[in-house]
Design a protein around this motif. Structure first.
Motif, PDB file in Angstrom:
ATOM      1  N   SER A  39       0.828  -1.205   0.000  1.00 63.27           N
ATOM      2  CA  SER A  39       0.000   0.000   0.000  1.00 63.27           C
ATOM      3  C   SER A  39       0.867   1.262   0.000  1.00 63.27           C
ATOM      4  CB  SER A  39      -0.924  -0.019   1.207  1.00 63.27           C
ATOM      5  OG  SER A  39      -1.700   1.147   1.251  1.00 63.27           O
ATOM      6  N   THR A  40       1.938   1.246   0.793  1.00 66.64           N
ATOM      7  CA  THR A  40       2.850   2.398   0.858  1.00 66.64           C
ATOM      8  C   THR A  40       3.497   2.659  -0.491  1.00 66.64           C
ATOM      9  OG1 THR A  40       3.288   2.029   3.198  1.00 66.64           O
ATOM     10  CG2 THR A  40       4.932   3.295   1.982  1.00 66.64           C
ATOM     11  N   VAL A  41       3.972   1.607  -1.138  1.00 64.26           N
ATOM     12  CA  VAL A  41       4.613   1.757  -2.455  1.00 64.26           C
ATOM     13  C   VAL A  41       3.600   2.267  -3.474  1.00 64.26           C
ATOM     14  CG1 VAL A  41       5.692   0.490  -4.357  1.00 64.26           C
ATOM     15  CG2 VAL A  41       6.452   0.093  -2.011  1.00 64.26           C
ATOM     16  N   ASP A  42       2.381   1.743  -3.442  1.00 70.49           N
ATOM     17  CA  ASP A  42       1.356   2.197  -4.382  1.00 70.49           C
ATOM     18  C   ASP A  42       1.000   3.660  -4.149  1.00 70.49           C
ATOM     19  OD1 ASP A  42      -0.389   1.677  -6.573  1.00 70.49           O
ATOM     20  OD2 ASP A  42      -2.066   1.652  -5.146  1.00 70.49           O
ATOM     21  N   THR A  43       0.959   4.088  -2.901  1.00 71.07           N
ATOM     22  CA  THR A  43       0.688   5.498  -2.586  1.00 71.07           C
ATOM     23  C   THR A  43       1.801   6.389  -3.139  1.00 71.07           C
ATOM     24  OG1 THR A  43      -0.573   4.931  -0.616  1.00 71.07           O
ATOM     25  CG2 THR A  43       0.329   7.154  -0.711  1.00 71.07           C
ATOM     26  N   LEU A  44       3.041   5.970  -2.951  1.00 69.34           N
ATOM     27  CA  LEU A  44       4.164   6.745  -3.494  1.00 69.34           C
ATOM     28  C   LEU A  44       4.099   6.823  -5.019  1.00 69.34           C
ATOM     29  CD1 LEU A  44       7.045   5.420  -1.219  1.00 69.34           C
ATOM     30  CD2 LEU A  44       6.011   7.704  -1.164  1.00 69.34           C
ATOM     31  N   ARG A  45       3.764   5.706  -5.657  1.00 66.61           N
ATOM     32  CA  ARG A  45       3.640   5.695  -7.118  1.00 66.61           C
ATOM     33  C   ARG A  45       2.544   6.653  -7.557  1.00 66.61           C
ATOM     34  NH1 ARG A  45       0.105   4.791 -10.220  1.00 66.61           N
ATOM     35  NH2 ARG A  45      -1.176   3.743  -8.686  1.00 66.61           N
ATOM     36  N   SER A  46       1.421   6.637  -6.855  1.00 66.10           N
ATOM     37  CA  SER A  46       0.301   7.507  -7.194  1.00 66.10           C
ATOM     38  C   SER A  46       0.665   8.981  -6.990  1.00 66.10           C
ATOM     39  CB  SER A  46      -0.909   7.135  -6.339  1.00 66.10           C
ATOM     40  OG  SER A  46      -1.987   7.968  -6.610  1.00 66.10           O
ATOM     41  N   ASP A  47       1.339   9.282  -5.889  1.00 66.44           N
ATOM     42  CA  ASP A  47       1.770  10.657  -5.628  1.00 66.44           C
ATOM     43  C   ASP A  47       2.710  11.146  -6.722  1.00 66.44           C
ATOM     44  OD1 ASP A  47       0.257  10.631  -3.328  1.00 66.44           O
ATOM     45  OD2 ASP A  47       1.990  10.442  -1.958  1.00 66.44           O
ATOM     46  N   LEU A  48       3.625  10.298  -7.130  1.00 66.45           N
ATOM     47  CA  LEU A  48       4.559  10.658  -8.200  1.00 66.45           C
ATOM     48  C   LEU A  48       3.799  10.902  -9.502  1.00 66.45           C
ATOM     49  CD1 LEU A  48       7.494  11.041  -9.092  1.00 66.45           C
ATOM     50  CD2 LEU A  48       7.523   8.595  -9.649  1.00 66.45           C
ATOM     51  N   ALA A  49       2.821  10.055  -9.801  1.00 67.34           N
ATOM     52  CA  ALA A  49       2.037  10.218 -11.033  1.00 67.34           C
ATOM     53  C   ALA A  49       1.291  11.549 -11.038  1.00 67.34           C
ATOM     54  CB  ALA A  49       1.059   9.062 -11.173  1.00 67.34           C
ATOM     55  N   ASN A  50       0.823  11.980  -9.883  1.00 66.62           N
ATOM     56  CA  ASN A  50       0.091  13.244  -9.797  1.00 66.62           C
ATOM     57  C   ASN A  50       1.008  14.459  -9.922  1.00 66.62           C
ATOM     58  OD1 ASN A  50      -2.376  11.957  -9.439  1.00 66.62           O
ATOM     59  ND2 ASN A  50      -2.165  11.932  -7.211  1.00 66.62           N
ATOM     60  N   TYR A  52       4.367  14.439 -11.303  1.00 62.55           N
ATOM     61  CA  TYR A  52       5.413  14.417 -12.329  1.00 62.55           C
ATOM     62  C   TYR A  52       4.874  13.761 -13.595  1.00 62.55           C
ATOM     63  CZ  TYR A  52      10.054  13.573 -14.365  1.00 62.55           C
ATOM     64  OH  TYR A  52      11.143  13.538 -15.192  1.00 62.55           O
ATOM     65  N   GLN A  53       4.585  14.596 -14.591  1.00 69.59           N
ATOM     66  CA  GLN A  53       4.020  14.133 -15.847  1.00 69.59           C
ATOM     67  C   GLN A  53       5.110  14.119 -16.922  1.00 69.59           C
ATOM     68  OE1 GLN A  53       0.710  13.238 -16.008  1.00 69.59           O
ATOM     69  NE2 GLN A  53       0.573  13.714 -13.838  1.00 69.59           N
ATOM     70  N   ALA A  54       5.655  12.956 -17.168  1.00 62.74           N
ATOM     71  CA  ALA A  54       6.682  12.815 -18.208  1.00 62.74           C
ATOM     72  C   ALA A  54       6.779  11.349 -18.582  1.00 62.74           C
ATOM     73  CB  ALA A  54       8.033  13.324 -17.702  1.00 62.74           C
ATOM     74  N   GLN A  55       7.442  11.084 -19.723  1.00 62.18           N
ATOM     75  CA  GLN A  55       7.620   9.698 -20.159  1.00 62.18           C
ATOM     76  C   GLN A  55       8.437   8.910 -19.138  1.00 62.18           C
ATOM     77  OE1 GLN A  55       6.121   8.024 -22.595  1.00 62.18           O
ATOM     78  NE2 GLN A  55       7.158   6.194 -21.780  1.00 62.18           N
ATOM     79  N   SER A  56       9.443   9.551 -18.563  1.00 58.50           N
ATOM     80  CA  SER A  56      10.254   8.851 -17.570  1.00 58.50           C
ATOM     81  C   SER A  56       9.414   8.471 -16.347  1.00 58.50           C
ATOM     82  CB  SER A  56      11.445   9.709 -17.147  1.00 58.50           C
ATOM     83  OG  SER A  56      11.002  10.943 -16.606  1.00 58.50           O
ATOM     84  N   SER A  57       8.473   9.317 -15.977  1.00 57.53           N
ATOM     85  CA  SER A  57       7.586   9.013 -14.862  1.00 57.53           C
ATOM     86  C   SER A  57       6.670   7.845 -15.215  1.00 57.53           C
ATOM     87  CB  SER A  57       6.758  10.240 -14.493  1.00 57.53           C
ATOM     88  OG  SER A  57       5.847   9.929 -13.463  1.00 57.53           O
ATOM     89  N   ALA A  58       6.161   7.836 -16.422  1.00 58.49           N
ATOM     90  CA  ALA A  58       5.285   6.742 -16.867  1.00 58.49           C
ATOM     91  C   ALA A  58       6.049   5.416 -16.869  1.00 58.49           C
ATOM     92  CB  ALA A  58       4.723   7.043 -18.248  1.00 58.49           C
ATOM     93  N   THR A  59       7.309   5.446 -17.318  1.00 51.70           N
ATOM     94  CA  THR A  59       8.135   4.242 -17.322  1.00 51.70           C
ATOM     95  C   THR A  59       8.382   3.767 -15.901  1.00 51.70           C
ATOM     96  OG1 THR A  59       9.200   4.935 -19.375  1.00 51.70           O
ATOM     97  CG2 THR A  59      10.351   3.285 -18.049  1.00 51.70           C
ATOM     98  N   PHE A  60       8.707   4.709 -15.014  1.00 54.55           N
ATOM     99  CA  PHE A  60       8.943   4.363 -13.619  1.00 54.55           C
ATOM    100  C   PHE A  60       7.686   3.766 -12.993  1.00 54.55           C
ATOM    101  CE2 PHE A  60       8.840   5.538  -9.106  1.00 54.55           C
ATOM    102  CZ  PHE A  60       9.961   4.846  -8.655  1.00 54.55           C
ATOM    103  N   GLN A  61       6.539   4.399 -13.238  1.00 52.62           N
ATOM    104  CA  GLN A  61       5.277   3.904 -12.689  1.00 52.62           C
ATOM    105  C   GLN A  61       4.964   2.493 -13.188  1.00 52.62           C
ATOM    106  OE1 GLN A  61       2.014   6.810 -12.923  1.00 52.62           O
ATOM    107  NE2 GLN A  61       3.645   8.304 -13.327  1.00 52.62           N
ATOM    108  N   SER A  62       5.267   2.245 -14.449  1.00 49.24           N
ATOM    109  CA  SER A  62       5.055   0.914 -15.014  1.00 49.24           C
ATOM    110  C   SER A  62       5.910  -0.128 -14.286  1.00 49.24           C
ATOM    111  CB  SER A  62       5.388   0.930 -16.502  1.00 49.24           C
ATOM    112  OG  SER A  62       5.303  -0.362 -17.038  1.00 49.24           O
ATOM    113  N   LYS A  63       7.161   0.229 -14.029  1.00 49.27           N
ATOM    114  CA  LYS A  63       8.058  -0.683 -13.305  1.00 49.27           C
ATOM    115  C   LYS A  63       7.578  -0.897 -11.870  1.00 49.27           C
ATOM    116  CE  LYS A  63      10.947  -1.439 -16.599  1.00 49.27           C
ATOM    117  NZ  LYS A  63      11.076  -2.760 -17.198  1.00 49.27           N
TER     118      LYS A  63
END
Length: 121
Positions: A39-50, A52-63
């Protein structure tokens, strides 16, 4: 391990019972911890998605999503281990109760019972 008496068998059973209970408790605590971490990791991923909007962010979120999926698979395996151990423990407990009842139904303590004689040789 050799069992020399009913008393030593019961002592071994009690020791094993405590070990199984400890293992079940540990597994329960660990699966709770795993849920919290996921849950903590998913929250961090979601916060980052909100933020930081970039291709590198999308790649990181996918990983991160791949990691979460793998982690949840591992958590499911730990949960299955806990469930299987609990089921086996309950089955052994029921068998032990049945054995105790059957042993208690012998009508003698002096060794004259036919079942005792057959088993004693």
């Amino acid at each position: 391990m050799s069992v020399n008496s009913a008393e030593s068998a019961m002592n071994q059973l009690k020791t094993d019972d405590a070990a199984v209970q400890n293992a079940l408790s540990y597994l329960q605590e660990h699966t709770s911890f795993m849920s919290s971490m996921s849950s903590t990791v998913d929250t961090l991923r979601s916060d980052l998605a909100n933020c930081y909007q970039a291709q590198s962010s999308a790649t990181f979120q996918s990983k991160v999503n791949e990691w979460i999926d793998s982690y949840m698979g591992l958590k499911a395996a730990v949960q299955q281990l806990q469930d299987d151990l609990s089921t086996a423990h309950q089955t052994i407990g029921r068998a032990e109760e049945e054995i105790t009842q059957n042993a208690g139904s012998w009508n003698t303590t002096d060794g004259s019972d036919p079942v005792f004689q057959a088993l004693h040789g």
